[in-house]
Design a protein around this motif. Sequence first.
Motif, mmCIF file in Angstrom:
data_model
loop_
_atom_site.group_PDB
_atom_site.id
_atom_site.type_symbol
_atom_site.label_atom_id
_atom_site.label_comp_id
_atom_site.label_asym_id
_atom_site.label_seq_id
_atom_site.Cartn_x
_atom_site.Cartn_y
_atom_site.Cartn_z
ATOM 1 N N ASP A 386 6.446 14.498 -34.819
ATOM 2 C CA ASP A 386 5.001 14.295 -34.663
ATOM 3 C C ASP A 386 4.593 14.417 -33.195
ATOM 4 O O ASP A 386 3.589 15.075 -32.865
ATOM 5 C CB ASP A 386 4.600 12.917 -35.208
ATOM 6 N N SER A 387 5.368 13.787 -32.323
ATOM 7 C CA SER A 387 5.052 13.858 -30.889
ATOM 8 C C SER A 387 5.236 15.268 -30.346
ATOM 9 O O SER A 387 4.424 15.755 -29.551
ATOM 10 C CB SER A 387 5.926 12.874 -30.102
ATOM 11 N N TRP A 388 6.317 15.930 -30.773
ATOM 12 C CA TRP A 388 6.550 17.310 -30.334
ATOM 13 C C TRP A 388 5.415 18.224 -30.796
ATOM 14 O O TRP A 388 4.962 19.108 -30.049
ATOM 15 C CB TRP A 388 7.889 17.828 -30.875
ATOM 16 N N ASN A 389 4.966 18.005 -32.021
ATOM 17 C CA ASN A 389 3.883 18.825 -32.573
ATOM 18 C C ASN A 389 2.605 18.661 -31.745
ATOM 19 O O ASN A 389 1.964 19.647 -31.353
ATOM 20 C CB ASN A 389 3.634 18.413 -34.025
ATOM 21 N N ARG A 390 2.249 17.424 -31.461
ATOM 22 C CA ARG A 390 1.042 17.151 -30.669
ATOM 23 C C ARG A 390 1.183 17.677 -29.247
ATOM 24 O O ARG A 390 0.246 18.257 -28.691
ATOM 25 C CB ARG A 390 0.772 15.646 -30.654
ATOM 26 N N LYS A 391 2.345 17.507 -28.666
ATOM 27 C CA LYS A 391 2.608 17.907 -27.280
ATOM 28 C C LYS A 391 2.488 19.427 -27.108
ATOM 29 O O LYS A 391 1.778 19.924 -26.226
ATOM 30 C CB LYS A 391 4.024 17.432 -26.908
ATOM 31 N N ALA A 394 -1.062 20.858 -28.010
ATOM 32 C CA ALA A 394 -2.022 20.600 -26.937
ATOM 33 C C ALA A 394 -1.870 21.609 -25.802
ATOM 34 O O ALA A 394 -2.860 22.105 -25.250
ATOM 35 C CB ALA A 394 -1.835 19.178 -26.396
ATOM 36 N N GLU A 395 -0.630 21.946 -25.475
ATOM 37 C CA GLU A 395 -0.390 22.907 -24.392
ATOM 38 C C GLU A 395 -0.857 24.307 -24.785
ATOM 39 O O GLU A 395 -1.465 25.018 -23.980
ATOM 40 C CB GLU A 395 1.102 22.930 -24.054
ATOM 41 N N LEU A 396 -0.595 24.705 -26.028
ATOM 42 C CA LEU A 396 -1.061 26.010 -26.513
ATOM 43 C C LEU A 396 -2.589 26.055 -26.570
ATOM 44 O O LEU A 396 -3.203 27.082 -26.253
ATOM 45 C CB LEU A 396 -0.474 26.298 -27.901
ATOM 46 N N LEU A 397 -3.200 24.923 -26.967
ATOM 47 C CA LEU A 397 -4.658 24.849 -27.045
ATOM 48 C C LEU A 397 -5.279 24.956 -25.648
ATOM 49 O O LEU A 397 -6.297 25.626 -25.462
ATOM 50 C CB LEU A 397 -5.080 23.538 -27.712
ATOM 51 N N ARG A 398 -4.654 24.323 -24.660
ATOM 52 C CA ARG A 398 -5.163 24.395 -23.284
ATOM 53 C C ARG A 398 -5.201 25.839 -22.783
ATOM 54 O O ARG A 398 -6.174 26.263 -22.143
ATOM 55 C CB ARG A 398 -4.279 23.558 -22.347
ATOM 56 N N THR A 399 -4.152 26.612 -23.095
ATOM 57 C CA THR A 399 -4.117 28.023 -22.682
ATOM 58 C C THR A 399 -5.274 28.788 -23.294
ATOM 59 O O THR A 399 -5.963 29.556 -22.613
ATOM 60 C CB THR A 399 -2.782 28.676 -23.103
ATOM 61 N N GLY A 400 -5.495 28.585 -24.604
ATOM 62 C CA GLY A 400 -6.592 29.279 -25.285
ATOM 63 C C GLY A 400 -7.949 28.924 -24.707
ATOM 64 O O GLY A 400 -8.805 29.794 -24.508
ATOM 65 N N LEU A 401 -8.165 27.637 -24.398
ATOM 66 C CA LEU A 401 -9.451 27.195 -23.849
ATOM 67 C C LEU A 401 -9.670 27.727 -22.429
ATOM 68 O O LEU A 401 -10.801 28.057 -22.055
ATOM 69 C CB LEU A 401 -9.515 25.658 -23.847
ATOM 70 N N ILE A 402 -8.591 27.837 -21.654
ATOM 71 C CA ILE A 402 -8.700 28.397 -20.299
ATOM 72 C C ILE A 402 -9.122 29.861 -20.372
ATOM 73 O O ILE A 402 -9.990 30.312 -19.628
ATOM 74 C CB ILE A 402 -7.363 28.242 -19.534
ATOM 75 N N LEU A 403 -8.507 30.610 -21.285
ATOM 76 C CA LEU A 403 -8.854 32.025 -21.436
ATOM 77 C C LEU A 403 -10.288 32.202 -21.931
ATOM 78 O O LEU A 403 -10.966 33.167 -21.578
ATOM 79 C CB LEU A 403 -7.880 32.708 -22.408
ATOM 80 N N GLU A 404 -10.738 31.251 -22.750
ATOM 81 C CA GLU A 404 -12.115 31.304 -23.267
ATOM 82 C C GLU A 404 -13.116 30.738 -22.262
ATOM 83 O O GLU A 404 -14.324 30.764 -22.513
ATOM 84 C CB GLU A 404 -12.213 30.509 -24.575
ATOM 85 N N VAL A 410 -9.874 15.274 -21.521
ATOM 86 C CA VAL A 410 -8.701 14.711 -20.836
ATOM 87 C C VAL A 410 -7.632 14.346 -21.859
ATOM 88 O O VAL A 410 -6.432 14.355 -21.571
ATOM 89 C CB VAL A 410 -9.109 13.465 -20.014
ATOM 90 N N ASP A 411 -8.073 14.038 -23.080
ATOM 91 C CA ASP A 411 -7.117 13.652 -24.134
ATOM 92 C C ASP A 411 -6.103 14.761 -24.401
ATOM 93 O O ASP A 411 -4.935 14.480 -24.696
ATOM 94 C CB ASP A 411 -7.862 13.323 -25.432
ATOM 95 N N ILE A 412 -6.557 16.027 -24.308
ATOM 96 C CA ILE A 412 -5.647 17.147 -24.551
ATOM 97 C C ILE A 412 -4.550 17.184 -23.484
ATOM 98 O O ILE A 412 -3.382 17.417 -23.780
ATOM 99 C CB ILE A 412 -6.426 18.484 -24.554
ATOM 100 N N VAL A 413 -4.950 16.904 -22.237
ATOM 101 C CA VAL A 413 -3.974 16.875 -21.137
ATOM 102 C C VAL A 413 -2.965 15.754 -21.367
ATOM 103 O O VAL A 413 -1.762 15.933 -21.160
ATOM 104 C CB VAL A 413 -4.688 16.690 -19.781
ATOM 105 N N GLU A 414 -3.460 14.590 -21.777
ATOM 106 C CA GLU A 414 -2.570 13.451 -22.027
ATOM 107 C C GLU A 414 -1.595 13.752 -23.168
ATOM 108 O O GLU A 414 -0.429 13.373 -23.117
ATOM 109 C CB GLU A 414 -3.398 12.189 -22.356
ATOM 110 N N GLU A 415 -2.096 14.415 -24.214
ATOM 111 C CA GLU A 415 -1.230 14.755 -25.351
ATOM 112 C C GLU A 415 -0.119 15.703 -24.931
ATOM 113 O O GLU A 415 1.009 15.607 -25.416
ATOM 114 C CB GLU A 415 -2.064 15.399 -26.476
ATOM 115 N N SER A 416 -0.446 16.637 -24.024
ATOM 116 C CA SER A 416 0.571 17.596 -23.581
ATOM 117 C C SER A 416 1.651 16.932 -22.729
ATOM 118 O O SER A 416 2.686 17.547 -22.455
ATOM 119 C CB SER A 416 -0.083 18.736 -22.797
ATOM 120 N N ARG A 417 1.406 15.688 -22.304
ATOM 121 C CA ARG A 417 2.385 14.958 -21.472
ATOM 122 C C ARG A 417 3.151 13.897 -22.260
ATOM 123 O O ARG A 417 3.850 13.064 -21.685
ATOM 124 C CB ARG A 417 1.666 14.303 -20.295
#
Length: 483
Positions: A386-391, A394-404, A410-417
């Motif tokens: 579950d933690s690996w999935n969220r982590k 979140a990192e893959l989602l951050r890449t997509g949002l940066i490109l968009e 901030v929650d997404i950043v915390e999840e990736s950590r």
Amino acid sequence: SFGETGLLESISDYLSKLAEELSNIGIALQSGTKAKSLRNLDDELDQVFDEYFDLRNKKLNPDTLENFMIMRIILLRISDITEQINTIYKVFTQDQKLAKSLSTGLDLKEFITNDEKLNFKVLLNNISLKSTHFRHSVRITLAMLTGYIISQMEFLGIGHSYWILITIVAIMRPAYSTTKHRNLLRLYGTVAGAVVAYGILHTVHNNTALFTILLLSMILCFSFLKAQYSWAVFFMTIYIFLTFNFLNPGNINNIFRDRILDTAIAGAVAFAVSYFVLPVWEHTQNLDFMKKSSKSNAKYFKAAMDFFKDENIGIQEYKLKRKDAIIDLANLSDNFQRMISDPKNQQKKMEQVHQFVNTAHLITAYIASFSQYSKNAKDYPEIDFDSWNRKISAELLRTGLILEQKKFDVDIVEESRLKPEDSVDQLLEKRKKEISESEIMNRRDPNRITHLTELKNLQEILELIYDVAKEQRKVAEKLEPVI
């Protein structure tokens, strides 16, 4: 770790044999015949396993344990490939009962791209400079018109002027890089073929021999046309020379001059039009392909994780997501390869794009490795999925949002950590202690793999997916909004 043992050489030899078997299957499929195995793969694989087990009994200790665990996973993957190849050979037997037992139950129509029907609205939408098809149409029309005007200039003394138009049509493609590549292949093949044909016509005077060479050249031309364009043009030039010689003997010099001159003019026109008239540079499409690849990889990982966790996702949905990820990855890679052939001033952000393409390849490959497990997450309670999935998500989602160019919480950043609470390392230390205190058992079952080996491999794959996703996100941050 295994460099001096000879095991890697044995594995390499076996992989080469698997490659030969795949080539054999491909040739049989193309020719419509039944493929028969070139060798007994099971016996060959048993020899590799015997070498591995001999080495394991001699070298296994607490320090080398993890290396042997990795090697065991590699051999497991090779066994899977061997089994798949053997299954394909069984299919060639056309045993109906076997074929039914191998049926996946998938709706194969879902995996095939539907041909787009003729649509007036689509046609109107393409009559725009935003459409690559329309821009190509304008370029090729202008190139043909220019070629025709040049061919009508009497002071140039051009013979067989229609060769100019034919060559322009053959060379020009929607992408500048493809046009440039075919242009060079056409020029090399024409010059080389003309020189050889000129020599043949000056040395061979027997009509039967010339006719035989003509037929062979035609056959070789159309044989190479799809795969080796330069060779196809080479043999095409030879048979054209010989054909015109039969029609009008003794006119070799004129044919030689016309063929070279017409090809050179057509190449120059095609190059100039592709470069200056409404060009579509590959760097302008990088961002779109990156977005698609990033989004499809995120969906692919989610589907793989959901399927692994047995969360009501069917095999067909998972495989469709995998297909989308591979297609988008291929489009991104092809676009980058074409960009390499663009002019230097149009190769924008080359290093960053290259890094993004590499990370996209790695993410897709690691997700594929993760999805190879036939068991599900319930069989591996030692890993905090579950933690690996969220982590990772979140990192893959951050890449997509940066490109968009979209902001993210901030929650997404915390999840990736997040730090998953796995107990694999404790089990590994316990196993090392057992090895140091007791004698190694001589087990030689190629189909047996320890639970700890699977756990360690799963954890490493998840770590690799996260590390590469993080690296890709950093690359995306370096890219400008308009690439």
